[in-house]
Structure formats: C-alpha cells, structure tokens
Design a protein around this motif. Sequence first.
Motif, PDB file in Angstrom:
ATOM      1  N   TYR A 189       7.871   1.718  -0.852  1.00 45.40           N
ATOM      2  CA  TYR A 189       8.520   0.733  -1.717  1.00 45.40           C
ATOM      3  C   TYR A 189      10.033   0.886  -1.683  1.00 45.40           C
ATOM      4  O   TYR A 189      10.559   2.006  -1.725  1.00 45.40           O
ATOM      5  CB  TYR A 189       8.022   0.878  -3.160  1.00 45.40           C
TER       6      TYR A 189
ATOM      7  N   LEU B 169      12.610   6.421 -16.602  1.00 41.60           N
ATOM      8  CA  LEU B 169      11.817   6.590 -15.373  1.00 41.60           C
ATOM      9  C   LEU B 169      10.364   6.150 -15.575  1.00 41.60           C
ATOM     10  O   LEU B 169       9.565   6.216 -14.658  1.00 41.60           O
ATOM     11  CB  LEU B 169      11.861   8.050 -14.920  1.00 41.60           C
TER      12      LEU B 169
ATOM     13  N   ALA C  94      -2.938  14.263  -8.210  1.00 44.20           N
ATOM     14  CA  ALA C  94      -2.259  13.243  -7.414  1.00 44.20           C
ATOM     15  C   ALA C  94      -2.998  11.910  -7.547  1.00 44.20           C
ATOM     16  O   ALA C  94      -4.105  11.845  -8.063  1.00 44.20           O
ATOM     17  CB  ALA C  94      -2.233  13.662  -5.964  1.00 44.20           C
ATOM     18  N   ALA C  95      -2.346  10.858  -7.077  1.00 47.03           N
ATOM     19  CA  ALA C  95      -2.918   9.524  -7.199  1.00 47.03           C
ATOM     20  C   ALA C  95      -4.163   9.380  -6.357  1.00 47.03           C
ATOM     21  O   ALA C  95      -4.257   9.925  -5.275  1.00 47.03           O
ATOM     22  CB  ALA C  95      -1.888   8.501  -6.757  1.00 47.03           C
TER      23      ALA C  95
ATOM     24  N   PRO D 122      -0.096   1.099  -6.704  1.00 46.81           N
ATOM     25  CA  PRO D 122       0.372   1.656  -7.961  1.00 46.81           C
ATOM     26  C   PRO D 122      -0.262   0.919  -9.123  1.00 46.81           C
ATOM     27  O   PRO D 122      -0.371  -0.304  -9.099  1.00 46.81           O
ATOM     28  CB  PRO D 122       1.884   1.426  -7.932  1.00 46.81           C
TER      29      PRO D 122
ATOM     30  N   MET E 285       0.854  -1.210   0.000  1.00 47.96           N
ATOM     31  CA  MET E 285       0.000   0.000   0.000  1.00 47.96           C
ATOM     32  C   MET E 285       0.887   1.257   0.000  1.00 47.96           C
ATOM     33  O   MET E 285       1.628   1.468   0.961  1.00 47.96           O
ATOM     34  CB  MET E 285      -0.876  -0.043   1.260  1.00 47.96           C
ATOM     35  N   PRO E 286       0.853   2.033  -1.071  1.00 48.87           N
ATOM     36  CA  PRO E 286       1.761   3.183  -1.113  1.00 48.87           C
ATOM     37  C   PRO E 286       1.329   4.300  -0.161  1.00 48.87           C
ATOM     38  O   PRO E 286       0.138   4.447   0.137  1.00 48.87           O
ATOM     39  CB  PRO E 286       1.655   3.656  -2.559  1.00 48.87           C
TER      40      PRO E 286
ATOM     41  N   PRO F 191       1.359  11.110  -9.631  1.00 50.74           N
ATOM     42  CA  PRO F 191       2.215  10.546  -8.586  1.00 50.74           C
ATOM     43  C   PRO F 191       1.801  10.979  -7.177  1.00 50.74           C
ATOM     44  O   PRO F 191       1.189  12.037  -7.025  1.00 50.74           O
ATOM     45  CB  PRO F 191       3.595  11.119  -8.927  1.00 50.74           C
ATOM     46  N   ASN F 192       2.162  10.168  -6.184  1.00 50.39           N
ATOM     47  CA  ASN F 192       1.915  10.558  -4.786  1.00 50.39           C
ATOM     48  C   ASN F 192       3.050  11.461  -4.299  1.00 50.39           C
ATOM     49  O   ASN F 192       2.869  12.275  -3.420  1.00 50.39           O
ATOM     50  CB  ASN F 192       1.972   9.350  -3.833  1.00 50.39           C
TER      51      ASN F 192
ATOM     52  N   ARG G 193       8.691   3.807  -9.488  1.00 49.28           N
ATOM     53  CA  ARG G 193       8.481   4.616 -10.702  1.00 49.28           C
ATOM     54  C   ARG G 193       7.007   4.916 -10.928  1.00 49.28           C
ATOM     55  O   ARG G 193       6.658   5.964 -11.462  1.00 49.28           O
ATOM     56  CB  ARG G 193       9.039   3.873 -11.930  1.00 49.28           C
ATOM     57  N   GLN G 194       6.137   3.970 -10.522  1.00 49.78           N
ATOM     58  CA  GLN G 194       4.702   4.184 -10.715  1.00 49.78           C
ATOM     59  C   GLN G 194       4.138   5.281  -9.817  1.00 49.78           C
ATOM     60  O   GLN G 194       3.182   5.953 -10.179  1.00 49.78           O
ATOM     61  CB  GLN G 194       3.924   2.889 -10.427  1.00 49.78           C
ATOM     62  N   ILE G 195       4.709   5.445  -8.631  1.00 48.56           N
ATOM     63  CA  ILE G 195       4.100   6.399  -7.697  1.00 48.56           C
ATOM     64  C   ILE G 195       4.893   7.696  -7.549  1.00 48.56           C
ATOM     65  O   ILE G 195       4.440   8.622  -6.890  1.00 48.56           O
ATOM     66  CB  ILE G 195       3.897   5.785  -6.290  1.00 48.56           C
TER      67      ILE G 195
ATOM     68  N   SER H 246      -5.023   3.272  -4.286  1.00 43.16           N
ATOM     69  CA  SER H 246      -4.186   2.968  -3.139  1.00 43.16           C
ATOM     70  C   SER H 246      -2.993   2.096  -3.531  1.00 43.16           C
ATOM     71  O   SER H 246      -2.039   1.993  -2.808  1.00 43.16           O
ATOM     72  CB  SER H 246      -5.005   2.283  -2.057  1.00 43.16           C
TER      73      SER H 246
ATOM     74  N   MET I 161       0.302  16.517  -2.236  1.00 41.84           N
ATOM     75  CA  MET I 161       1.412  15.763  -2.793  1.00 41.84           C
ATOM     76  C   MET I 161       2.655  15.988  -1.934  1.00 41.84           C
ATOM     77  O   MET I 161       2.950  17.119  -1.556  1.00 41.84           O
ATOM     78  CB  MET I 161       1.664  16.269  -4.211  1.00 41.84           C
TER      79      MET I 161
END
Lengths: 332, 277
Positions: A67, B116, B12-13, B18, A1-2, A155-156, A77-79, B16, A188
């Motif tokens: 992570y 990236l 923003a995301a 990715p 969970m990010p 992104p977070n 990279r995803q978040i 929860s 953010m």
Amino acid sequence: MPNGEIIVDQLVKRYGNFAAVNGVSFQVHEGEIFGFLGPNGAGKSTTVTMLTTLALPTAGRATVGGYDIVTEAGAVRQIAGVALQEIGLDPLMKSTELLTIQGQLFGMSRRQAQERGAELLKLVKLDDVTERPVGKYSGGMRRRLDLAMALVHRPNILFLDEPTTGLDPASRRDVWTEVRRLNREYRMTIFLTTQYLEEADELADRVAIIDRGNIKVEGQPNELKAALGGESINVTFKDSDAVELAKTELGGMFDKIQVDRKTLRLYRNGAAQIVPSVMSRLNEQQLEPISLTLTTPTLDDVFLQVTGQRFDVEESETVEVSSINARRIRNN
Amino acid sequence: MTTLTQSQTPIAAETSAPSVNRMPFLLQVSTMTWRTLITNIRVPAVVLPPLIISVFFLFIYEASLSGAARFFLAGQSYLGFILPLSVISASLSGAGVAGQSIVRDISTGYFDKLLLTPVSRGALILGPMIAGAILLAFQTLVVLGVALLMGLNPVTGVPGLLAVIGFSLLLGTGFSGFNVGLALRSGSAAATQSGGFIFFPLSFLTATFVPLDLLDGWIKVAATYNPITYILEAMRAILNTGWDTEIVLRGLSSCVGLGIVMFAFALWSLRGRTARK
C-alpha cells in the motif's frame, strides 16, 4: 492484497533547506528482520514517521505491505504495527484499558479487545501487573507494553523505532528475544531502527546503514563484514607523525590501510599471524605504539569504511591486545 | 501463513486484506470521553481546585454583597443573582481539564499512537470536550447543592436548576473546545493554562455584581457586547424571576454561538496538529 514487503524508492524529507532524508531507496522482504542502522540524527526516525504515515514525504515513493504510504495511508495503518522511539502510553491508565481501547479503535468488540489484550499481556509477560498504572512501570515494562500495543491488530509488518534505547542490558535482551520470536513464529516482517551496531548484528537478516540522510550500504551483516577483507590490526601512536611513518613502513604488508586519527588500521586476511612481524618492523623504526589491537570486522568497521568516521567506539567488538601482549603473541 | 504454538492465537494477520472494521463514530466519541473521564478522576488535583474556588466565591459574594443588593434587587434573592457567576467561573476554571488531557497525550506520545489507529479525528477532540463538560456539570451540581443549603429557593424549581446545569454543560463544552484548541496549537501545558486566562476578563467585563441597567460608562459598553452578560441574565432570570422566553433564548443563543466558535477553533487547531506534513 497486502504482503509483508516494504519498498522504498528515492524517499526524501526536507525541512526548509535541510534534507533529513535525502533520496533513500531500499527493499525489505517479507518475513525478514531489517535493521536500519545509523547514528543519532541520521534520518532513521524521519524515515519511520513517513513509512508509518505520520509524516508525508517531500518526494519519492514507498509502499508498505503493497500500500502506498501517501494515497493508502488508512490501509497502511491497518496492516502495520508501530512502536515509536517515544513510548506513547498514557501513564494514568492501566495496561488492560490501553489495550482494550487500542483493540476497539481497530474495530474489535469490547470483549474481543479485552481477550486480545489479556493474550498480549501474557505474551510480553505483563499479565501480573495489570492493576498498576502504566506510569509506575519500569522502562523495560513500558517498552514491552508498547510492543503489545503495536501487535493488537495482528499486523503483517512491525516497525520498531529504536526499541532498546535507554534500556538496561537485561531488558534489551528481553526485547531481542521477543523480536526474534515474533519474526520466527509468526513470520512477521520487522523493520527495526537502531543506533546500536551490536543490536543490528545480533538481530537483523539484512541491514542498511544510513548517515546524514543517505543510505551508505545495504546487505547482510556477514557479507558486509566479509567484504572488508578479513581481520584488522589497529595500532595507536602518540602522534600523527608516527602514524604516517608507520603507514609507509607497513604499507606493503596489507591489502588496505586506513588512518583514523592516531590509529592505523591495517586490513588483510590472517592478520593475527603477522602481528609479530608488524611489531618487529615498528621496533626497527623505533616506533612505540600506545596500543595494538586485533579486530575481527564489525559493523562498526563497515560504518567506518562507508562513512569515513567511527560510529561509536564503545560499541566496537575489539579484542584488546597491549603491546606487551603482542610481544607474547610473537613469542608463542 | 501463521505458525502457531498450541496455546497461542495468531499474533500476525491471518486475513489477506486489511480489516475495514471501524468502530462506529459515536462509540469512538464515548470511548474517548470515558478515557478522559477516568484519567482525570485519577488526578483529583485537577478536578477539585475549580470546585473549591467556585464554592469559595459563592460564600464571599453572598456574605459581602447580599446586604447591599437589597437596594437594586427589589426583594429578589442575591444568592440567585450571584450563583450564575459562580457557575461561569467554574466553567472557565474547570475547562482546563480537557485541554490538559490533550497536552498530556501529546507530551506522552499517546496522541501519536492514537493517530496511528483508524480513529476519527473528530472523536479525538470531542471526547475530551464532552468529558470536560461532564466534569463541569458535576461541579455545577455541587455548587447548586451548596447554594440550596445556603437557602437558595429558585422560582422555577427543579426544572430551573436543571436548566442551569444545561447552561453549564453548554458553556463548559464551549470553553473546553477553546482549551482543546489551545492545547492542540501549543502542545504545552503552560501555554494552554495561560491562554485560558483570556476568558477570565470576560466573566468580569459583564454585569458581574449588579444588573446591566445599573452599569455606566465603558463597562456598560463592554458588558453589552459580551455574550456572557446574556448567559448570566438568563440563568438569573431562571433562578429569581421565572421563565422569560426572550431572556432565556438570548442566553441560550449566546451560549450556542460561543460554543460553535470555540468548536470551530478546536477543529481548526486539530487540522493543524494532525495534518500530515
């Protein structure tokens, strides 16, 4: 969970015998703007390349959004959104093309990526120059587009490596406004490296000062400045002998005294009120200062305090008071 | 978790975990190919010189050697004999397109930006390679058009011409791979360009102006071991004498072999460039 946290534990990066980053540890909390401050070559960008998975640490551990930067690089990279110091944009392409490709590579359909691109171009106020190749953009425009690229995948955590280096003051302020907005409106977490003390002071909720690969101090800018013990009077003389003499003469009046080349820095609360006494003591000893300035503590002073050297003289927020003005203060 | 103003979508995301959505590999390759193509088309200075050079050589060879060729070509067309050399020169000089695209990405920092993202590393090299090959095939098409105007009459007709374009595509992909490899290793435009010249002698240490049988001494030895010789022979046969399966297959396998070696070099270089250090 990010989550929006960055936890760095004893991170090291060596190139041969040289330790660019030498065991740094710090924590960035969710939703805060964290200023990573240091002069050129201090290890800021090296830390960012490790945290954003472009380089592997030699030792130590770090998590970004929960992570691991080594074993879960793909998830990082995803978040994480990243705008590196070197703006990575193909000058022959248009902003819409770059944003669409970026969105598609993050798994969006072409249409979704185009919509997202249009929305971000509006956000960074570049929606009126979509037909112009990026190579014809000004420095500030390129920086803003780079920021938009970093935001494509929502992104977070946003990494901004020296986002205003090389920008004119107006563009710098635009970037500041945008950074604040992203932080305030979208919660953010922003990790910002900078070599400008003013920038860190202006933007960051907390800062860490890095010098020669080591973190020297970490905390809220106001706390760090307050810890220095109030204002300082800085008296500059022609030679070091005069500095030494003055130091002996004035020592008893201050909480702390620092010698910075030919300048004597005298710290205590309410320093402004005793400028007249300082001047009369110096007059008694026939010590003629070249200049006398009164300074409220800045991050520059914090830097001087923790590293023993000045960060960047031009950046200090000094209130210049010549010796004549100092006499005027005394007369008032 | 996100605060929204009325007209804005979240920056923003919201999720929860990715997102694990990845662009399918083939789509990544085609996107990277398309990108290299459009950026190169925007710089005609990159695409035009190799084209002009190959047409120029075709004119010169035809004008200066076609008379002499009567003695060794036994009535075959010299244009059909020399055209494949033009195609190969074009492949060599035009292959730089792929390498230079990568060099530009590295020097502008866009390559890092791509690293990236979740893009496949293979797509990063295949895109420019395929784009390079497409540009070369287009170039070959133009050279063939000029040759037809000059009186080329291939014995195998249109299928033969298509086969020649196929050869140029294969060869172009191979040479582009080599250039991409050089670009990834060096990150420098100059090094990539001069590295490409290693292959220049290959197009001359072969049965360049006369058939292999008429060569003698060291150049015959060199030409015998040079894969370009067999690629030239295959294209010459297709244009002048017809479908000789053995010759065509030998040419094809030389082409594929060369391509595999070059692609391996590009992959190896990519690993060197993208390995996290």
